[in-house]
Design an enzyme around this catalytic site. Structure first.
Site, PDB file in Angstrom:
ATOM      1  N   TYR A 163       0.852  -1.204   0.000  1.00 57.36           N
ATOM      2  CA  TYR A 163       0.000   0.000   0.000  1.00 57.36           C
ATOM      3  C   TYR A 163       0.882   1.245   0.000  1.00 57.36           C
ATOM      4  O   TYR A 163       0.650   2.189  -0.772  1.00 57.36           O
ATOM      5  CB  TYR A 163      -0.907  -0.007   1.225  1.00 57.36           C
ATOM      6  N   LYS A 167       1.268   4.427  -2.836  1.00 57.42           N
ATOM      7  CA  LYS A 167       1.122   5.851  -2.533  1.00 57.42           C
ATOM      8  C   LYS A 167       2.410   6.620  -2.824  1.00 57.42           C
ATOM      9  O   LYS A 167       2.368   7.789  -3.218  1.00 57.42           O
ATOM     10  CB  LYS A 167       0.717   6.025  -1.063  1.00 57.42           C
TER      11      LYS A 167
END
Length: 256
Positions: A163, A167
């Site tokens: 994750y 980002k």
């Protein structure tokens, strides 16, 4: 331009931060909000109520970040609803956490690719479609909701690696876009919304039983109304000099 008399385009508005953005912006009837959801047949009760109460200045359209055809259809949809062909503020909020522990030693290929597709690639592809409408505005603000999970400079050991990578990749694109479009007067930034009490936060904490990261979450979490209220202050006051940077929801600068 402040958060009034503006046209906003916001992705991922069925719940959480996106829904609260709609709620706060639509409270000013001079604003016009275009809100996207993954599936029009599954609009949340809260968003449906906002739509029914604000039929003139809230339009909801379908946009699936994992579908290129859905992204390709976006311009055709916008042509019929954007006032005077102008969008002032682009807010890319939609994203996913994933359904795995997200450690580098256990993330499978399909989960990794899904995170990159939704969190890294789709936001830029969507911006490409909205870009011509932003060009016509005097405001030209593009906001990408990111996360400190993607910060390398302030890295915090936690099982959110894939994750975080998605980002970090998004943050690179934000920086690149800000430089590409600076001469056109665009103001483009990433914003960390804080540790916000949403379904995504629950998905994160469900993979963590204890430890420093869990303590960090418990001690810093905030509600959506606080997060969005502060973010809107950052957006309202955004200047050209601040473009191309990574900001916390409270207006302090975050580390890339």
């Amino acid at each position: 331009m402040s958060s009034s008399n503006s046209v906003y385009f916001i992705t991922g508005t069925n719940s959480g931060i996106g829904l609260e953005y709609v709620n706060q912006l639509i409270s000013n009837p001079s604003n016009f909000v275009i809100a996207t959801v993954r599936d029009l047949s599954k609009i949340s009760n809260d968003l449906q109520k906002l739509s029914e109460s604000n039929p003139k200045n809230l339009k909801i359209i379908e946009l699936e970040l994992e579908s290129q055809s859905s992204i390709d259809e976006l311009d055709e949809k916008l042509q019929t609803i954007v006032p005077n062909g102008v969008i002032d503020v682009f807010i890319q909020n939609a994203g996913i956490y994933g359904n795995q522990s997200s450690t580098l030693t256990h993330t499978d290929r399909s989960s990794w690719l899904q995170l990159y597709q939704v969190n890294s690639l789709a936001p830029v592809l969507i911006f490409q479609k909205v870009y011509p409408y932003l060009q016509k505005s005097e405001v030209k603000k593009a906001i990408f909701i990111s996360s400190l999970a993607g910060s390398i400079g302030s890295y915090f050991p936690a099982p959110i690696a894939s994750y975080g990578q998605s980002k970090a990749a998004l943050n690179y694109s934000v920086k690149a876009l800000s430089e590409e479009l600076r001469s056109e007067g665009f103001k483009i930034v990433s914003i960390h919304p804080g540790v916000v009490v949403t379904k995504m936060l629950k998905a994160t904490t469900d993979t963590i039983s204890s430890g420093d990261f869990q303590d960090f979450i418990d001690s810093t979490k905030i509600t959506t109304d606080v997060s969005v209220g502060q973010q809107l202050k950052v957006i309202d006051n955004l200047t050209g000099e601040q473009s191309g940077k990574f900001w916390n929801y409270d207006g302090t600068e975050a580390q890339w």
